[in-house]
Enzyme design. Sequence first.
Site, PDB file in Angstrom:
ATOM      1  CG  ASP A  43       1.865  -5.006  -0.430  1.00  0.00           C
ATOM      2  OD1 ASP A  43       0.773  -5.601  -0.188  1.00  0.00           O
ATOM      3  OD2 ASP A  43       2.766  -5.461   0.308  1.00  0.00           O
ATOM      4  CG  ASP A  55      -1.948  -8.269   0.172  1.00  0.00           C
ATOM      5  OD1 ASP A  55      -1.578  -7.404  -0.188  1.00  0.00           O
ATOM      6  OD2 ASP A  55      -1.285  -9.429   0.239  1.00  0.00           O
TER       7      ASP A  55
END
Length: 504
Positions: A77, A295
């Site tokens: 992430d 992201d």
Amino acid sequence: MKTVATLATGSLIASLATAQVVRFDIARRETRPGQQKLGRRQAKTYEETITNDVQRGGYFATVTVGTPPQNLTLQLDTGSSDIWVPSSSSSVCAKSSPSGGSRGGDGETSGGDQGCSLGSFDPRKSKTFDDVGKGLFNISYVDGSHSKGDYFTDAFEIGGATLTNMTMGLGLDTDIPYGLVGVGYALNEAIVAGSQMASSAYKNLPVQMMDEGMISTNAYSLWLNDLDASTGQILFGGVDTAKYKGQLSVIDVLEDSQTNAFTSFIVSMTSLTANSPSGSDALSSRKLPIPVVLDSGTTLSYLPTDLAIQVWKEVGAVFDTETQMAFLPCDMENSKGTFEFGFAGPNGPKISVDMTELVLDLGEGDNVPRFKSGQYKGKTVCQFGIQNFTSEPFLLGDTFLRSAYVVYDLENNQIGMAATDFNSTKSNIVSFPSKGAKIPDGNVVQNQVSATGPDSGSATAPTYAASKGFQSVASIKPALEWAQLAVTGATTLFMLAGSGLSFL
């Protein structure tokens, strides 16, 4: 990070490449999560095969934590900054999870997973475990999911790269049955948010790798490849010039408007154009230029509502008021239309995303929902890769990132970006030569346009000249019809797939 259901990739292969570069390759595999293959490829290079769970979406890496090592599969992430692992004593790991392993209410059920099927960590079994912050780990995500517990230090290994004293979070109270590897700015760590003090930040994974000499500077590049790709790559400390087209355009990361600090990978999105065989439309929003976060932990992309509605109308997507999501027929993946995202003004990079990256399956076989009324009656339902948010943060997740090669330079607070070279079989790795060195093969964009604040632009309805070209493959009306899609017994999207439900 905001996780939703999508068929991302099959797996990750993590490998340590040459000196000053640590590479994590992405590959599609049919093995189950938790299975792994380790093999020495060349001096100081190791290959590790890891499986991405298609029900959860996202990109997962198998790591080891503790001494002796315990295997876990964690989601990678860029939108968060902590490594955290679920504790084997947490309730979500001790019993079957009702959501089947999805994050919050955005993902879909994984069809009967028992607890933490991707692994959990038992600190009692590690002789090098050290609890360094009782009750200090507390992180919440945009979708409402959370993880709370302690900070600890222990051995952490991925693909042959071993850090002996890595700080991590231990999820004692969590509703997420798998952990994460956050690789964002240290100021975005959960402990900083909790203490409201920058001095609370610790050395997270990319900083620790730099300090231990594995990479020369705090930077890495991301190549996710296309939705059905067999290979892809995350490269710490270097750039693979064979994985993108042309030269990297380098743009500035924006400071957080509230903290005036660099906390996440925010860049200025300045344009969005719909292109198809029937024409082109420059789409608009009152929020342009828009601060967007790049992201990898978010499977979809989320734009301001006025802009998302124009996108939906171009492709003929329909909005379900109950799930608050946009859907479209699965055969739209054959559409010849594309969306071109522009950044930092007219001189900045432009990335085209085609419909094969934006039409996402909701199930397989008998579990595929179908439209039971309206203009799409009888067609299989797919999730659309561009959704809406009513306020910041606006996010460009995997449905965008697969079409871009992105370099994250945390030392210089810059992003390098170019159109990805899908399914490239070549490799030409160039490492950053030193701490703070400029992005290799990068060209800094001149006269950059920054996001100027909320509602600084204007929203003007386009002519929808591209709409017919987008939708001709499905033989549907060019105008958007807000079909009211009733889903019996389901209030969130994760319940749609795997249940056999159909759209009415």
